[in-house]
Design an enzyme around this catalytic site. Structure first.
Site, mmCIF file in Angstrom:
data_model
loop_
_atom_site.group_PDB
_atom_site.id
_atom_site.type_symbol
_atom_site.label_atom_id
_atom_site.label_comp_id
_atom_site.label_asym_id
_atom_site.label_seq_id
_atom_site.Cartn_x
_atom_site.Cartn_y
_atom_site.Cartn_z
ATOM 1 N N HIS A 7 23.411 -79.153 17.812
ATOM 2 C CA HIS A 7 23.121 -80.238 16.876
ATOM 3 C C HIS A 7 22.960 -79.716 15.460
ATOM 4 O O HIS A 7 22.750 -78.531 15.239
ATOM 5 C CB HIS A 7 21.872 -81.033 17.284
ATOM 6 C CG HIS A 7 20.591 -80.256 17.243
ATOM 7 N ND1 HIS A 7 20.078 -79.592 18.334
ATOM 8 C CD2 HIS A 7 19.691 -80.048 16.239
ATOM 9 C CE1 HIS A 7 18.935 -79.010 18.010
ATOM 10 N NE2 HIS A 7 18.682 -79.282 16.740
ATOM 11 N N HIS A 79 18.532 -77.659 9.604
ATOM 12 C CA HIS A 79 18.996 -76.508 10.371
ATOM 13 C C HIS A 79 20.184 -76.870 11.242
ATOM 14 O O HIS A 79 20.500 -78.046 11.417
ATOM 15 C CB HIS A 79 17.872 -75.914 11.236
ATOM 16 C CG HIS A 79 17.397 -76.775 12.349
ATOM 17 N ND1 HIS A 79 16.360 -77.675 12.212
ATOM 18 C CD2 HIS A 79 17.807 -76.899 13.643
ATOM 19 C CE1 HIS A 79 16.145 -78.291 13.358
ATOM 20 N NE2 HIS A 79 17.022 -77.844 14.254
ATOM 21 N N GLU A 130 18.727 -72.384 14.602
ATOM 22 C CA GLU A 130 18.002 -72.509 15.861
ATOM 23 C C GLU A 130 18.946 -72.076 16.969
ATOM 24 O O GLU A 130 20.115 -72.454 16.977
ATOM 25 C CB GLU A 130 17.569 -73.959 16.086
ATOM 26 C CG GLU A 130 16.848 -74.190 17.396
ATOM 27 C CD GLU A 130 16.468 -75.644 17.621
ATOM 28 O OE1 GLU A 130 15.624 -75.892 18.496
ATOM 29 O OE2 GLU A 130 17.024 -76.538 16.945
#
Length: 134
Positions: A7, A79, A130
């Site tokens: 994502h 992010h 991430e």
């Protein structure tokens, strides 16, 4: 080592308004809000055929993204999240390569119920990364 893009996260001040943009204007399927008190955010996921967009807003006084939202009141990309097979192996490989793992360095459980770590944006072209175990 990294796998699929899981994502892209967008930090927003008003989660309801952001959700409406994706749901009502773009016609996307959006999940219900999911409070993540251990991360200081509330999130919704915009479900796409090949990935997701995570809309996140501050939750509580000690939110980890409050400073970001204060600096970017209109919202902004916070992010990107990539999938990895083994979060511990990925962490150790990142450290060996000189990348900084944020926090204690130990994986935490993310919004998908899977272990995650975050990598310092200065080590990745100004982008907070991430890594999420699949």
């Amino acid at each position: 080592m990294i796998g699929r893009l899981n994502h892209v996260a967008i930090a927003v001040k008003d989660l309801d308004a952001a959700t409406a943009v994706y749901r009502d204007t773009l016609g996307a399927k959006v999940t219900e809000p999911l409070p993540q008190p251990e991360h200081g955010v509330t999130v919704v996921f915009v479900e796409l055929p090949n990935s997701k967009v995570e809309l996140m807003s501050p939750l509580g006084e000690n939110s980890t993204i409050q400073g970001f939202v204060d600096k970017n009141p209109a919202g902004g990309i916070h992010h990107v999240c990539y999938e990895v097979e083994d979060i511990i192996a990925a962490r150790d490989q990142m450290k060996a390569a000189g990348a900084r793992v944020l926090g204690t360095g130990e994986p935490r459980i993310g919004a998908h119920g899977k272990p995650v770590i975050f990598l310092h944006p200065k080590d990745f072209l100004g982008t907070l990364v991430e890594l999420e175990q699949v």
